[in-house]
Design a protein around this motif. Structure first.
Motif, short mmCIF file in Angstrom:
data_model
loop_
_atom_site.label_atom_id
_atom_site.label_comp_id
_atom_site.label_asym_id
_atom_site.label_seq_id
_atom_site.Cartn_x
_atom_site.Cartn_y
_atom_site.Cartn_z
N PHE A 121 0.88 -1.16 0.00
CA PHE A 121 0.00 0.00 0.00
C PHE A 121 0.92 1.22 0.00
O PHE A 121 1.78 1.35 0.88
CB PHE A 121 -0.86 -0.03 1.27
N VAL A 122 0.79 2.08 -1.00
CA VAL A 122 1.72 3.21 -1.13
C VAL A 122 1.01 4.51 -0.79
O VAL A 122 -0.10 4.77 -1.27
CB VAL A 122 2.31 3.27 -2.56
N ASN A 123 1.67 5.32 0.03
CA ASN A 123 1.14 6.62 0.44
C ASN A 123 2.04 7.72 -0.12
O ASN A 123 3.21 7.83 0.26
CB ASN A 123 1.11 6.73 1.97
N TYR A 124 1.50 8.52 -1.03
CA TYR A 124 2.28 9.59 -1.66
C TYR A 124 2.00 10.94 -0.99
O TYR A 124 0.84 11.33 -0.83
CB TYR A 124 1.94 9.69 -3.15
N HIS A 125 3.08 11.63 -0.65
CA HIS A 125 3.02 13.02 -0.19
C HIS A 125 3.64 13.86 -1.31
O HIS A 125 4.86 13.80 -1.52
CB HIS A 125 3.82 13.22 1.10
N ILE A 126 2.83 14.61 -2.03
CA ILE A 126 3.32 15.38 -3.18
C ILE A 126 3.69 16.79 -2.71
O ILE A 126 2.83 17.65 -2.52
CB ILE A 126 2.27 15.45 -4.30
N VAL A 127 4.98 17.01 -2.51
CA VAL A 127 5.45 18.30 -2.00
C VAL A 127 5.85 19.20 -3.17
O VAL A 127 5.87 18.77 -4.34
CB VAL A 127 6.60 18.12 -1.00
N SER A 128 6.19 20.45 -2.86
CA SER A 128 6.38 21.41 -3.96
C SER A 128 7.39 22.48 -3.58
O SER A 128 7.20 23.65 -3.90
CB SER A 128 5.03 22.06 -4.30
N PHE A 129 8.48 22.10 -2.93
CA PHE A 129 9.41 23.11 -2.43
C PHE A 129 10.46 23.55 -3.45
O PHE A 129 11.13 24.56 -3.24
CB PHE A 129 10.12 22.59 -1.17
N ILE A 130 10.61 22.84 -4.56
CA ILE A 130 11.67 23.22 -5.50
C ILE A 130 11.39 24.57 -6.14
O ILE A 130 12.32 25.30 -6.49
CB ILE A 130 11.87 22.10 -6.54
N ASP A 131 10.12 24.95 -6.26
CA ASP A 131 9.79 26.28 -6.79
C ASP A 131 10.41 27.40 -5.96
O ASP A 131 10.58 28.51 -6.44
CB ASP A 131 8.27 26.47 -6.81
N ARG A 132 10.73 27.11 -4.68
CA ARG A 132 11.33 28.14 -3.84
C ARG A 132 12.77 28.44 -4.28
O ARG A 132 13.25 29.55 -4.14
CB ARG A 132 11.38 27.67 -2.37
N ALA A 133 13.45 27.42 -4.78
CA ALA A 133 14.86 27.58 -5.11
C ALA A 133 15.10 27.80 -6.60
O ALA A 133 16.06 28.46 -6.99
CB ALA A 133 15.64 26.34 -4.65
N VAL A 134 14.22 27.23 -7.42
CA VAL A 134 14.38 27.34 -8.87
C VAL A 134 13.17 28.11 -9.40
O VAL A 134 12.03 27.71 -9.16
CB VAL A 134 14.46 25.95 -9.53
N PRO A 135 13.39 29.20 -10.13
CA PRO A 135 12.26 30.01 -10.60
C PRO A 135 11.25 29.17 -11.38
O PRO A 135 11.63 28.31 -12.18
CB PRO A 135 12.93 31.05 -11.49
N GLY A 136 9.97 29.43 -11.13
CA GLY A 136 8.93 28.73 -11.86
C GLY A 136 7.81 28.28 -10.95
O GLY A 136 7.81 28.54 -9.74
N LYS A 137 6.83 27.60 -11.55
CA LYS A 137 5.66 27.13 -10.81
C LYS A 137 5.41 25.64 -11.05
O LYS A 137 4.35 25.12 -10.75
CB LYS A 137 4.43 27.93 -11.24
N GLY A 138 6.38 24.96 -11.64
CA GLY A 138 6.20 23.57 -12.02
C GLY A 138 5.91 22.63 -10.87
O GLY A 138 5.15 21.67 -11.04
N SER A 139 6.51 22.88 -9.71
CA SER A 139 6.24 22.01 -8.57
C SER A 139 4.79 22.14 -8.13
O SER A 139 4.08 21.15 -7.92
CB SER A 139 7.17 22.37 -7.41
N ARG A 140 4.35 23.41 -7.98
CA ARG A 140 2.98 23.64 -7.47
C ARG A 140 1.94 23.22 -8.50
O ARG A 140 0.95 22.56 -8.16
CB ARG A 140 2.82 25.11 -7.10
N TYR A 141 2.12 23.61 -9.76
CA TYR A 141 1.14 23.24 -10.77
C TYR A 141 1.15 21.73 -11.02
O TYR A 141 0.10 21.12 -11.24
CB TYR A 141 1.42 23.99 -12.07
N GLY A 142 2.33 21.13 -11.00
CA GLY A 142 2.42 19.68 -11.17
C GLY A 142 1.74 18.94 -10.03
O GLY A 142 1.02 17.95 -10.25
#
Length: 288
Positions: A121-142
């Motif tokens: 049984f797999v539990n995914y936590h989809i985080v989005s912190f890379i947008d803080r360090a690398v310009p863009g919105k790909g982590s949050r939109y993804g």
């Protein structure tokens, strides 16, 4: 020139020198006060920002809307596989994280197989912190698009397609919503007006923020973070490096003597509900 006049001129010259010296000393004191005040102001601002950040970290948002079938505290976790499987794999991933992409490309098929066999049984936590360090919105939109796919019952297929098509970390392709929608087209039943609206409207942005805040509260610092029944297995479990064969071996060893979960196809929990429990999923603050 009389002696009296010479004394008078010297006295005037001395007074001018004394006055100039006093003015210069005053200017130096004022400069120090200005610099000191600026430093104090910067420190004060930094302290306020620090308190705000700490407050934000200590008070994670409660998402107004969470994808259907998410589980755990505040429904921040996406489950895949049978909830009654004897072992749980907990995975923290960022859509822009290149190490996560490498992990998924190497281990995704094995994990899918273990899910379908009712072993995992797999539990995914989809985080989005890379947008803080690398310009863009790909982590949050993804992350939002993955939430939309979960809401539509196609998380695993979309998750696997997303990571197979992951761009370089500095390429913000996932910050383009049209790209995220286009990646859904090969998945039967996912590319619907509802999914497109969910992606375009960033419908689960609050949920994405809440998942990230939950990660910020934890002791986990990087992705992927992978835990088998609460213990770290990436990049190693004990002294053994993780490989697809070792992952199967570790899961089989953990499951020995236990009944398997309900076998499934395509891994997606057949009827995800918000009442399902998050098995063996460690609370933030317990990780390393």
């Amino acid at each position: 020139m009389s002696e009296k006049n010479r004394d008078g001129k010297r006295t005037a010259r001395e007074r001018m020198q004394e006055e100039r010296a006093a003015q210069e000393a005053k200017a130096r004191r004022n400069k120090k006060l200005i610099v000191g005040g600026s430093v104090l102001a910067v420190i004060a601002v930094a302290a306020v920002v620090g308190v705000m950040v700490q407050n934000n970290r200590s008070k994670p948002e409660t998402p107004v809307a969470a994808p259907a079938g998410t589980i755990g505290d505040k429904n921040l976790v996406i489950p895949v596989g049978s909830a009654n499987a004897p072992s749980t794999l907990t995975v923290y991933e960022d859509p822009r994280c290149p190490a996560c992409g490498a992990f998924e490309r190497e281990f995704g098929p094995t994990i899918d197989q273990l899910e379908d066999q009712g072993k995992l049984f797999v539990n995914y936590h989809i985080v989005s912190f890379i947008d803080r360090a690398v310009p863009g919105k790909g982590s949050r939109y993804g992350a939002n698009a993955l939430g939309c796919a979960q809401d539509a019952g196609h998380f695993r297929d979309y998750h696997d397609v997303l990571y197979r098509n992951q761009p370089d970390e500095t390429n913000d392709a996932f910050g383009n919503k049209a790209t995220l929608i286009a990646l859904a087209k090969p998945i039967p039943g996912l590319d619907t007006p509802a999914f497109q609206a969910c992606v375009n409207d960033n419908a689960f942005s609050g949920w994405v923020s809440a998942v990230q805040q939950d990660f910020d509260k934890s002791n986990f610092k990087s992705t992927p973070t992978v835990l088998l029944n609460g213990g770290p297995v990436y990049p190693k479990m004990g002294t053994e490096e993780i490989t697809p064969a070792n992952l199967v071996k570790w899961v089989d060893a953990a499951n020995q003597g236990k009944p398997l979960g309900t076998p499934g196809t395509n891994g997606q929990s057949p009827a995800p509900t918000s009442t399902a429990s998050e098995t063996n999923n460690p609370s933030p603050g317990t990780g390393g």
